[in-house]
Enzyme design. Structure first.
Site, PDB file in Angstrom:
ATOM      1  N   CYS A 120       0.781  -1.245   0.000  1.00 46.87           N
ATOM      2  CA  CYS A 120       0.000   0.000   0.000  1.00 46.87           C
ATOM      3  C   CYS A 120       0.810   1.292   0.000  1.00 46.87           C
ATOM      4  O   CYS A 120       0.494   2.192  -0.776  1.00 46.87           O
ATOM      5  CB  CYS A 120      -1.064   0.002   1.089  1.00 46.87           C
ATOM      6  N   ARG A 133       7.842 -10.319   5.495  1.00 47.09           N
ATOM      7  CA  ARG A 133       7.537  -9.948   6.877  1.00 47.09           C
ATOM      8  C   ARG A 133       8.347 -10.847   7.785  1.00 47.09           C
ATOM      9  O   ARG A 133       8.350 -12.071   7.623  1.00 47.09           O
ATOM     10  CB  ARG A 133       6.039 -10.128   7.185  1.00 47.09           C
ATOM     11  N   GLN A 185       0.667 -11.450  -2.501  1.00 50.39           N
ATOM     12  CA  GLN A 185      -0.798 -11.392  -2.420  1.00 50.39           C
ATOM     13  C   GLN A 185      -1.369 -10.995  -3.773  1.00 50.39           C
ATOM     14  O   GLN A 185      -0.709 -10.291  -4.532  1.00 50.39           O
ATOM     15  CB  GLN A 185      -1.232 -10.318  -1.415  1.00 50.39           C
ATOM     16  N   ASP A 215      -2.990  -8.592  -4.606  1.00 50.65           N
ATOM     17  CA  ASP A 215      -3.299  -7.354  -3.903  1.00 50.65           C
ATOM     18  C   ASP A 215      -3.815  -6.277  -4.855  1.00 50.65           C
ATOM     19  O   ASP A 215      -3.463  -6.261  -6.025  1.00 50.65           O
ATOM     20  CB  ASP A 215      -2.003  -6.867  -3.246  1.00 50.65           C
ATOM     21  N   HIS A 247      -5.348  -1.887  -4.519  1.00 55.70           N
ATOM     22  CA  HIS A 247      -5.828  -0.760  -3.713  1.00 55.70           C
ATOM     23  C   HIS A 247      -6.731   0.090  -4.566  1.00 55.70           C
ATOM     24  O   HIS A 247      -6.394   0.417  -5.699  1.00 55.70           O
ATOM     25  CB  HIS A 247      -4.646   0.038  -3.166  1.00 55.70           C
ATOM     26  N   LYS A 284     -12.816  -3.849   8.574  1.00 60.43           N
ATOM     27  CA  LYS A 284     -12.524  -4.750   7.447  1.00 60.43           C
ATOM     28  C   LYS A 284     -13.484  -5.918   7.401  1.00 60.43           C
ATOM     29  O   LYS A 284     -14.124  -6.263   8.396  1.00 60.43           O
ATOM     30  CB  LYS A 284     -11.088  -5.266   7.561  1.00 60.43           C
ATOM     31  N   HIS A 296      -8.109  -1.505   0.742  1.00 58.76           N
ATOM     32  CA  HIS A 296      -7.090  -2.537   0.534  1.00 58.76           C
ATOM     33  C   HIS A 296      -7.854  -3.816   0.298  1.00 58.76           C
ATOM     34  O   HIS A 296      -8.758  -4.136   1.063  1.00 58.76           O
ATOM     35  CB  HIS A 296      -6.231  -2.768   1.787  1.00 58.76           C
TER      36      HIS A 296
END
Length: 630
Positions: free
Chosen positions: A333, A362, A380, A382, A384, A463, A509
RNA sequence: GCCGACGUAGCUCAGCUGGUAGAGCACUUCACUCGUAAUGAAGGGGUCCCCGGUUCGAGUCCGGGCGUCGGCUCCA
């Protein structure tokens, strides 16, 4: 007074009668076998009074598979464990010991650390207690008496529980062990026909890392020894579905001590990966997402702006070059925010949907790593979405629709969860009201049943998560759709509105399969490795019966490849039986045997799970084509 | 990270109270040319997780580290 029985008949009882009294009134056998009273879903100890007019069900040892009946049995077994621990290891302090799904545990502070061999000793002692026989006595106590008792017994954890418990307190006593407990419990230990202590673990007192770590003993108990056997058998079965086993056996993924928590994707695994990547790209394009690519490594200034340097640094891999500190990205992000801010935006071009399957790192605690389900390096699917506040609900709905398209395609059942404002949060209550409402509205419009997890949202917004279970029933988060009012502001992101003024966009997200690593891991467990045709690394394997048919087998496989299938020929000079076996072990969906019979005009087509069919070549092709459709 | 357990061939595992490492499968070679889940024979393969210590001698005992497994905590 009277109570209503399950068959709707009424039972007259003297005032203040207990569940046990009711059982006795019905019959001595029932009274003997009774373990629990259930009333409108409430579980009540047999020794407690019934209420006039209430509907009751008396559970007995014959309800041996009823979750509530098992719950009581296991709760009582936990007390036997505590009694055993105190006797075998004098000076042991007891904490709490509840029944859980599939068993029970009890937390202790032992005077000396114990090892696994203690499990057998404890189990032996419990068996001795059962053989000797134990009765549970229930007694209401007041707070002072309870505190005094546990102080005298030298049980500080129980004292703390007395001080923090609300409502009335009760003691349950069996043998020489008295526990602070709400119940319910068995009448006596006779129904406990099978007990097994399974494992030892550390567990923080009250789940708090800053408090002392206790020793947790896990066990399980049943009304029938056969059920224990079956349970242990099921655990063995589950191991066979373990994705770590499957990933290795099917030559998909491997690990190395040289890169803990970071998978090595072998060619077969990479096929699955790429199919999912293609699917992601195609659907994103269909749904108005733009693919982007952002850096892997950023100056720590970026992480300061995003807030991660404060909140997440422990979990980041950092490094230094020319006196600058850098951090490997743990999420996409902030990079996406930088990219968004690099060009001006008008409200006319919102929502702006930016997608990137970036590589994330991570630094998860070593003790939390778990095959593909919890890794340090992952990707991911992913994206946004930057949009106006008015667009939020529709955009979230779009994400849900996208997510459910994927679940349906893959044949998945997921559990939806809405996580609301945590105590530690940014933003105003009005913002949170609006955000939570928008998410709830989208869930309703999607027609989804969902659980609300109060206070489980992220500091920047609420979320929606989707969860799936692994082979042992452990729950893992797959999809997440998060609202964020904070990061766009922190990065000074804007769009120009129809009022000609600058506004801050809302950011959504969203990752739908979640991490591809985790998804593939859990999907392997879900399917037991029997992947649908479109995901199978090798879709068809052709086996020539003997040498003269090799050339034909090759051209068949070529033909299949021309039609877009992943097909191969097993050319090894092994017996047909051996090659079939190997193909089955690799869980290849279609195995085609080619020999004299087939060369005439039919195909013997062998599918996994032993199903064997003979079809024509054209029929096979069209079957493959429809099965491979995504 | 914390508690407990484990780490021997690619895989699954054996290896007693310390005496110089083994099986099955897999792999290679040869023979067999095969009809729906294991053809036979021979052969190759080891930093016994790593580092240190004790010992004449360590896979085995001790200390430290790493990794894995089951939990706990964490999961932005």
């Amino acid at each position: 007074m009277k109570v209503v029985l399950p068959d709707s008949s009424e039972l007259e009882l003297p005032d203040g009668a207990t569940g046990l009294d009711a059982a006795r009134a019905i019959g001595p056998k029932l009274a003997e076998q009774a373990v629990l009273v259930r009333s409108n879903g409430d579980l009540r100890d047999l020794r407690l009074p019934l209420q006039n007019g209430e509907q009751i069900q008396i559970l007995t040892t014959r309800d041996k598979h009823d979750p509530d009946a098992l719950y009581v049995l296991r709760h009582s077994a936990a007390h036997l464990l505590a009694e055993a621990a105190r006797r075998l290891y004098p000076g042991t302090k007891v904490a709490i010991g509840p029944p859980i799904e599939n068993g029970f545990y009890y937390d202790f502070e032992f005077p000396e650390p114990i090892g696994e061999e203690a499990l057998e000793r404890l189990e032996e002692e419990i068996r001795r207690e059962i053989a000797e026989g134990r009765e549970w006595e229930r007694r209401e106590v007041d707070r002072d008496e309870a505190r005094r008792y546990f102080e005298e017994e030298g049980e500080p954890y129980k004292v703390e529980l007395v001080d923090t418990a609300d409502g009335s307190l009760s003691f349950y006593k069996q043998g020489d062990f008295v526990d602070l407990c709400r119940g319910p419990h068995l009448q006596n230990s006779k129904p406990i026909k099978a007990v097994k202590l399974l494992s030892l673990a550390g567990a923080y007192w009250r789940g708090d890392e800053t408090k002392p770590q206790l020793t947790r003993v896990y066990g399980t108990a049943f009304y029938d020894p056969k059920d224990l056997e079956e349970y242990l058998h099921r655990l063995e079965e589950a191991k066979r579905r373990d994705h770590r086993r499957l990933a290795k056996d099917l030559a998909l993924v491997d690990f190395s001590e040289l890169a803990p928590g970071m998978p090595f994707w072998h060619p077969r695994g990479m096929v699955i990966w790429n199919v999912l990547e293609d699917l992601r790209r195609r659907e994103n394009a269909k749904r108005g997402y733009h693919e982007i690519r952002t850096p892997q490594l950023y100056d720590s200034d970026l992480w300061r702006t995003s807030g991660h340097w404060d909140k997440f640094r422990e979990n980041m891999f950092t490094l230094e070059a020319e006196g600058h500190e850098y951090g490997l990205k743990p999420m996409n992000c902030p990079g996406h925010c930088v990219l968004y801010g690099q060009t001006p935006h008008s409200y006319r071009e919102l929502p702006r949907r930016l997608a990137e399957a970036g590589n994330l790192h991570r630094n998860e605690l070593s003790g939390t790593l778990h095959g593909l389900l919890r890794v340090r390096h992952f990707v991911q699917d992913d994206a946004h979405i930057y949009c106006t506040p008015e667009q939020v609900e529709d955009e979230v709905l779009g994400c849900l629709d996208f997510a459910f398209y994927l679940y349906e395609l893959l044949g998945l059942d997921v559990r939806a969860e809405l996580s609301t404002r945590p105590e530690n949060r940014l933003g105003t209550d009005e913002e949170w009201d609006k955000a939570e409402e928008a998410l709830a509205a989208a869930l309703e419009r999607q027609g989804l049943a969902y659980r609300v997890s109060e206070g489980e949202g992220i500091f920047y917004g609420p979320k929606i998560d989707m969860h799936m279970s692994d082979s042992l029933g452990r729950s893992w988060q797959i999809s997440t759709i998060q609202l964020d009012f904070q990061m766009p502001a922190r990065f000074g992101l804007t769009y120009q509105g129809d009022d000609n003024a600058e506004h801050t966009p809302v950011m959504i997200h969203r990752a739908l399969l979640g991490s591809l690593e985790r998804f593939i891991g859990i999907y392997l467990e879900h399917t037991g490795g029997d992947l649908p045709l479109f995901l199978a690394p090798e879709q068809v394997r052709v086996l020539p019966v003997s040498d003269p048919y090799r050339a034909d087998a090759e051209s068949l496989a070529d033909d299949l490849r021309v039609h877009g299938f992943r097909a191969s020929v097993d050319e090894r000079e092994e017996t047909l039986g051996r090659r079939i076996r190997d193909a089955e072990l690799y869980k290849i969906p279609y195995v085609v045997v080619w020999g004299e019979r087939e060369s005439l005009d039919a195909l013997a087509l062998r599918r996994r799970r032993g199903e064997q069919v003979t079809v024509s070549w054209e029929a096979l092709l069209s079957e493959l084509q429809s099965a491979a459709k995504v």
